[in-house]
Design an enzyme around this catalytic site. Structure first.
Site, short mmCIF file in Angstrom:
data_model
loop_
_atom_site.label_atom_id
_atom_site.label_comp_id
_atom_site.label_asym_id
_atom_site.label_seq_id
_atom_site.Cartn_x
_atom_site.Cartn_y
_atom_site.Cartn_z
N GLU A 55 -6.59 -7.90 -0.55
CA GLU A 55 -7.11 -7.90 0.82
C GLU A 55 -8.59 -7.59 0.81
O GLU A 55 -8.98 -6.44 0.62
CB GLU A 55 -6.40 -6.85 1.70
N GLU A 90 0.83 -1.22 0.00
CA GLU A 90 0.00 0.00 0.00
C GLU A 90 0.86 1.26 0.00
O GLU A 90 0.62 2.18 0.78
CB GLU A 90 -0.93 0.01 1.21
#
Ligand code: GAL
Length: 839
Positions: A254, A185
């Site tokens: 995710e 991320e």
């Protein structure tokens, strides 16, 4: 050379060529816009995160098997740098950190692997996975275009990749790893820091590609991931996600199955219906890889929890619970979902979806090709169910749900209709009461060994290097005999500003107060009138870290500890600033230095027992010896009477306990329909955020186990008990006529009649259904554990279950009027709710 020999050689050459071609077909991973291509085949892959150090190696085979039985194809994990390189160049890959063993177990189970090397991982893990020593590499700046950082990151990444290669674990070598991940991320950080961030992204991608793993790399939440790295999505939903090139597949690294618990926060839960809905919303737009984060969350043993304030339990409301038991209905509902999706796989990998409207808030996504036809009928309305017409048939769609039709005709699954049972878990005390001994952790003083001093206040982690949660700050305050407050009784006000995370204040050895922060604001202030005497007063501040930050831009620059100012107000001189005077420091507790948590360490001091043992005394060590209870049920310690501290069993730390931190907020009811967020569907409000602390079975011997607790606040250890986790009861909640996978089997075997759905109930091995607590066919209300009859109830609702289920491990009963003595309300669409007790 004779002609025969030449021919023979040619033949051998041909064979060799052929076999190398076969090899490259049988072991290759690539991708196109539709999917990851494994061994020449596009795949729809269902994946789940299991973080190896969050369980024990003894638990791994069972967790992996449960993931496989739940219909997963892939296991995903991060790699935890600070666990593997506790000091520079000293590597550790044993026990819970035996990454190779974990991957090989996945391979033996026949599953694939996604290795997220990071090495920054976030993950609510201490310091986001970075070793704390990294912060002290000269000139370093984390996660940006910084040479010392890049060198360290590359070294660790290379270390892991070469280990995987040496063990032949990449798919191209015959191993299970089909994907890797670099960074985590980073997109949002890059957006904030600009040019150096961009340069770092490019460098990270090129560095990773240069390692020639033979399998694709992903970067999650990284819109500008350079080719050929695949950018992927993380979040609760993913239906608007598009990769940055039309040559890349849509991958969701995710899908959060719940959320993490913080000390002081309520416990999040994500309804199975919404989780399944989110998966199908992604599949119906052509998504081809979904990873559940977490599939098994597990436990933040020791001091591995990130933070600050991340709880020891990392249960995450995942399909497998912290203790390794399947969580129903989530696990079963997803298993059924995966079966339904697999039935659609031929159509999904070969066609692009066509979308058509079925109403205001309803849509059909259809995948049609020569390999088959699969359809997804969606109702996005958050409150109304609806009937839609598709093909020549009508379909009932509950609110916020999607039905799956693997042949474009037969609905075999609806995301809001549970075929799986749900279950209620119980924590039951086992074994006899503990008999405790105690040892007092005296307030540190500047005269102690191993103290050092400085003029002024130091940042905590710079001093401790995170070797302990605890740092003592000690200073002296002189009070003249003619101070006015001594006469007028107005005690001076001591004010302490700290960057966090928790603080105990002692004046002349007496506890004067406890303060602590919270996840979104770790800073704290102590401000109390304190009793001071004439002459020297000893002020000792115990500053306590509760996990180092794991997320944010420049999170490595966050501070902890008493940074000041520290002031004393109400003296004759006015306010005295203590910040710049002489402070002494001591890292860790006396009991830590003595290793009281180990057998040898604990025998080095005199413990107090029986009636001499002080009651509810802060800063106290407790120990006891106990035997392991029989059976295989997972174990935990019920710590509800304790405040805050640390717990060890046989020298291993089971983590920080903090039941004294009560969950804030209002929990309220939980409706699966409507957009989920981590603020919705919370539980435990007004109770400890974490009451039970997992004790892995494999850490216990049959007898003579040493349990040691360090308690900061003054909790009562006589209330601690060992409990086992078992199933209390199981429930089914089935709607008449709801889609079931059995319909598919009937139709594909030539039987066109739709089957009635069935209520299946089963107790875990070793338990049987002893009683039917509730059964109602009609319009029952409530949820498992709190069902009640509604306005319509078939009077023979109990009979079929009494007859078929009591005394058995499992049973099933068809959900149809005739089974329950006739239709109790012909004009309504009915359901059955049943709760059975497992004993
Ligand atoms: C994600 C992150 C994960 C984890 C998750 C929350 O943003 O990539 O590592 O921290 O949030 O549980």
């Amino acid at each position: 050379m004779g002609f025969g020999v030449l021919r023979q050689n040619m033949f051998v050459l041909l064979l060799l060529l052929l076999s190398s071609w076969v090899c490259s077909v049988t072991s290759s991973v690539s991708y196109d816009n539709k999917a990851i291509i494994v061994n020449g085949q596009r795949r729809i892959l269902m994946s789940g995160s299991i973080h190896y150090p969050r369980s024990t190696p003894e638990m791994w085979p069972d967790l992996i098997q449960k993931a496989k039985d739940g219909g997963l194809d892939v296991i995903q994990t991060y790699v935890f740098w600070n666990g593997h390189e506790p000091s520079p160049g000293k590597y550790y890959f044993e026990d819970r950190y035996d990454l190779v063993r974990f991957i090989k177990l996945v391979q033996q189970a026949g599953l694939l692997f996604h290795l997220r090397i990071g090495p920054y991982v976030c993950a609510e893990w201490n310091y986001g996975g970075f070793p704390v020593w990294l912060k002290y590499v000269p000139g370093i700046e984390f996660r940006t275009d910084n040479e010392p950082f890049k060198a360290a990151m590359q070294k660790f990444t290379e270390k892991i990749v070469s280990m995987m290669k040496a063990e032949k674990l990449f798919q191209t070598q015959g191993g299970p790893i089909i994907l890797s991940q670099i960074e985590n991320e980073f997109g949002p950080v890059e957006w904030e820091i600009g040019a150096p961030g961009k340069a770092y992204t490019k460098w990270a991608a090129e560095m990773a590609i240069g390692l020639n793993t033979g399998v694709p790399w992903v970067m999650c939440k990284q819109d500008d991931a350079p080719d050929p790295v695949i950018n992927t999505w993380n979040g609760f939903y993913s239906e608007f996600f598009k990769p940055n090139s039309n040559k890349k597949p849509k991958m969701w690294t995710e899908n959060w199955t719940g959320w993490f618990t913080e000390f002081g926060g309520a416990v999040p839960q994500r309804p199975a219906e919404d989780l399944a809905f989110s998966v199908v919303r992604f599949i119906q737009i052509g998504g081809s890889f979904v990873n559940y984060y977490m599939y098994h969350g597990g436990t933040n043993f020791g001091r591995t929890a990130g933070g600050p304030f991340i709880a020891t339990s990392y249960d995450y409301d995942a399909p497998i619970d912290e203790f390794g038991l399947i969580r129903e209905p989530k696990w079963g509902h997803l298993r059924d979902l995966h079966k339904a999706i697999k039935l659609c796989e031929p159509a999904l990998v070969s066609a692009d979806p066509t979308v058509s409207s079925l109403g205001n808030n309803q849509e059909a996504h259809v995948f049609r090709s020569s390999s088959g036809c699969a359809a997804f009928l969606a109702n996005y309305d958050t409150s109304s169910s609806t009937k839609v017409t598709f093909g020549n048939q009508q379909y009932d769609l509950p609110p916020w749900s999607i039905s799956i039709l693997p042949d474009c005709k037969t609905a075999v699954y609806n995301t809001a209709r549970l075929g799986a049972q749900s279950s209620q878990k119980k924590m039951i005390p086992v074994g006899s009461a503990f008999s405790w001994q105690s040892f007092n952790e005296e307030t540190a003083s500047s005269e102690d060994d191993n103290t050092f001093s400085n003029n002024g206040l130091w940042e905590q982690v710079n001093v401790t290097g995170d070797a302990s949660d605890y740092l003592w700050y000690m200073t002296d305050v002189n009070i003249a005999s003619n101070e006015g407050f001594l006469k007028n009784g107005q005690d001076p006000l001591l004010t302490i500003w700290s960057a966090g995370h928790a603080l105990q204040v002692f004046i002349n050895g007496q506890l004067a107060g406890t303060v602590y922060g919270q996840l979104d604001n770790p800073k704290l202030t102590f401000s109390n009138n304190v009793k001071l005497r004439v002459g020297v007063n000893k002020i000792s501040l115990l500053s306590i870290a509760v996990g180092l930050p794991n997320v944010g831009t420049h999170f490595e620059k966050w501070n902890a500890g008493v940074l000041g100012p520290v002031t004393l107000k109400g003296l004759d001189e006015g306010t005295r600033d203590l910040s710049k005077q002489k402070w002494s420091y001591k890292i860790g507790l006396k009991g830590e230095a003595l290793s009281l948590h180990t057998v040898s360490g604990s025998s080095s001091v005199e413990w107090v027992q029986g009636s001499l043992m002080p009651k509810k005394q802060p800063m106290t060590w407790y120990k006891t010896i106990f035997s392991a209870p029989g059976g295989n049920d997972p174990l935990a310690l019920d710590m509800s009477t304790m405040g805050k501290g640390l717990v060890w069993i046989n020298g291993q730390s089971i983590g920080r306990h903090w039941p004294g931190y009560i969950a804030r907020g209002n929990c309220g009811a939980c409706n699966y329909a409507g957009t989920y967020s981590d603020k919705k569907c919370k539980t435990n409000c007004g109770e400890p955020s974490q009451r039970w602390y997992h004790v892995p079975r494999s850490w216990l011997n049959p007898s003579g186990n040493l349990l040691v607790v360090f308690e900061e606040w003054g909790g009562d250890p006589t209330g601690i008990s060992l409990v086992k986790r078992t199933t209390g009861s199981v429930c089914a909640d089935i709607f008449e006529g709801q889609p079931t996978l059995k319909n598919w089997r009937m139709i594909s075997s030539g039987n066109a009649n739709r089957l009635q759905p069935k209520a299946h109930l089963w107790c875990p091995p070793g338990q049987k259904i002893s009683q039917i607590k509730f059964a109602s066919y009609g319009l029952p209300q409530g949820t498992c554990g709190s069902f009640r009859e509604g306005s319509c109830h078939a009077h023979k609702s109990y009979d079929a279950f009494q007859r078929n289920c009591v005394g058995k491990e499992s049973c099933s009963v068809a959900v149809a009027s005739e089974v329950f003595g006739g239709d109790p309300c012909p004009d309504s669409s009915k359901k059955l709710s049943v709760e059975a007790v497992c004993s």
